[in-house]
Design an enzyme around this catalytic site. Structure first.
Site, PDB file in Angstrom:
ATOM      1  N   PRO A   8      -2.340  -2.196 -12.078  1.00 22.58           N
ATOM      2  CA  PRO A   8      -3.177  -1.031 -12.363  1.00 22.58           C
ATOM      3  C   PRO A   8      -4.550  -1.176 -11.713  1.00 22.58           C
ATOM      4  O   PRO A   8      -4.871  -2.219 -11.133  1.00 22.58           O
ATOM      5  CB  PRO A   8      -3.290  -1.041 -13.894  1.00 22.58           C
ATOM      6  CG  PRO A   8      -3.165  -2.486 -14.249  1.00 22.58           C
ATOM      7  CD  PRO A   8      -2.191  -3.065 -13.249  1.00 22.58           C
ATOM      8  N   ASP A  10      -8.391  -1.926 -11.264  1.00 24.26           N
ATOM      9  CA  ASP A  10      -9.267  -2.993 -11.757  1.00 24.26           C
ATOM     10  C   ASP A  10      -8.608  -4.363 -11.872  1.00 24.26           C
ATOM     11  O   ASP A  10      -9.219  -5.287 -12.407  1.00 24.26           O
ATOM     12  CB  ASP A  10      -9.896  -2.631 -13.112  1.00 24.26           C
ATOM     13  CG  ASP A  10     -10.814  -1.427 -13.030  1.00 24.26           C
ATOM     14  OD1 ASP A  10     -11.320  -1.134 -11.930  1.00 24.26           O
ATOM     15  OD2 ASP A  10     -11.027  -0.783 -14.071  1.00 24.26           O
ATOM     16  N   GLY A  12      -7.759  -6.226  -9.324  1.00 19.29           N
ATOM     17  CA  GLY A  12      -8.176  -7.065  -8.210  1.00 19.29           C
ATOM     18  C   GLY A  12      -7.308  -6.989  -6.968  1.00 19.29           C
ATOM     19  O   GLY A  12      -7.294  -7.920  -6.160  1.00 19.29           O
ATOM     20  N   SER A  14      -7.561  -5.084  -4.192  1.00 13.25           N
ATOM     21  CA  SER A  14      -8.339  -5.095  -2.941  1.00 13.25           C
ATOM     22  C   SER A  14      -9.040  -6.432  -2.743  1.00 13.25           C
ATOM     23  O   SER A  14      -9.129  -6.932  -1.618  1.00 13.25           O
ATOM     24  CB  SER A  14      -9.354  -3.946  -2.947  1.00 13.25           C
ATOM     25  OG  SER A  14      -8.676  -2.706  -2.971  1.00 13.25           O
ATOM     26  N   ASP A  84      -3.827  -2.187   2.357  1.00 14.38           N
ATOM     27  CA  ASP A  84      -4.362  -1.874   1.033  1.00 14.38           C
ATOM     28  C   ASP A  84      -4.170  -0.394   0.732  1.00 14.38           C
ATOM     29  O   ASP A  84      -3.974   0.412   1.637  1.00 14.38           O
ATOM     30  CB  ASP A  84      -5.847  -2.236   0.963  1.00 14.38           C
ATOM     31  CG  ASP A  84      -6.359  -2.322  -0.468  1.00 14.38           C
ATOM     32  OD1 ASP A  84      -5.591  -2.767  -1.348  1.00 14.38           O
ATOM     33  OD2 ASP A  84      -7.519  -1.962  -0.700  1.00 14.38           O
ATOM     34  N   GLU A  85      -4.222  -0.063  -0.551  1.00 14.95           N
ATOM     35  CA  GLU A  85      -4.016   1.311  -1.036  1.00 14.95           C
ATOM     36  C   GLU A  85      -2.676   1.853  -0.543  1.00 14.95           C
ATOM     37  O   GLU A  85      -2.525   3.029  -0.215  1.00 14.95           O
ATOM     38  CB  GLU A  85      -5.164   2.233  -0.605  1.00 14.95           C
ATOM     39  CG  GLU A  85      -6.537   1.764  -1.030  1.00 14.95           C
ATOM     40  CD  GLU A  85      -6.803   1.794  -2.531  1.00 14.95           C
ATOM     41  OE1 GLU A  85      -5.909   2.214  -3.294  1.00 14.95           O
ATOM     42  OE2 GLU A  85      -7.901   1.379  -2.933  1.00 14.95           O
TER      43      GLU A  85
END
Length: 198
Positions: A8, A10, A12, A14, A84-85
């Site tokens: 989820p 927050d 970490g 990234s 990422d993302e």
């Protein structure tokens, strides 16, 4: 290897992506850092704790295989990709990642959310669960306001948990944002309780 790290907000993701890039580069490996719809709204991979790195913005029409091949043609080695993302990538991008691993021996490390604000899998995440050589939930503990494990990302619009809308919508995590996101436990995601204001 195609490896998918998920969790989820927050937790970490990234930060771990940046650390992974650092560790591989430190050993002399050459990689590319990619992102899509990063919180910075630019071609950067950023973390909420302040770390950042220049990145290539992934668009719908970017072919990851052609990107790597163009670097090779220019004489630049590419041993790995940090993506990422990845939840916001297309399913075709995931297929391209698998092909890069299988046919070109490029390692791909993907980081992203598994599910959207409605607790439904993102199509790209679903395909990664199906194709990845290894899937790892990031173990940094994220808590709901009640102290239970935070599992789901709620979209908050006008102070209320949204239940409908576009799958991807840019928001923030600050209380004063028009559209914001908050990690909740399953119970509070269902009930829509957001806890006391900070």
């Amino acid at each position: 290897m195609l490896k998918f790290f998920w969790g989820p907000m927050d937790c970490g993701k990234s930060t771990m992506a940046l650390q992974m890039n650092y560790n591989h580069a430190r050993q002399g490996r050459k990689g590319l850092v990619l992102t899509r719809i990063d919180r910075s709204l630019g071609p950067r991979l950023t973390s909420r704790i302040g770390l950042a790195h220049e990145a290539i913005e992934v668009t719908d029409d970017l072919d990851l295989r052609e990107l790597v091949q163009s670097r090779w043609a220019a004489g630049t080695r590419v041993d790995y990709l940090i993506c990422d993302e990845v939840s916001f990538y297309t399913v075709e991008h995931i297929e391209q990642m698998a092909e890069l691993v299988d046919c070109y021996d490029v390692d791909v490390f993907a980081f992203g959310l598994a599910s959207d604000f409605r607790s439904r899998l993102f199509p790209a995440a679903q395909r990664l669960f199906e194709l990845a050589d290894e899937v790892a939930r990031i173990q940094v503990e994220v808590l709901c306001w009640c102290g239970r494990p935070g599992l789901l990302n709620a979209r908050i619009v006008d102070g209320v948990v949204a239940r409908e809308g576009e799958q991807v919508m840019i928001g923030d995590t600050t209380e004063d944002a028009e559209v914001r996101y908050q990690v909740l436990c399953r119970r509070h995601h269902r009930s829509g309780e957001l806890g006391p204001r900070r």
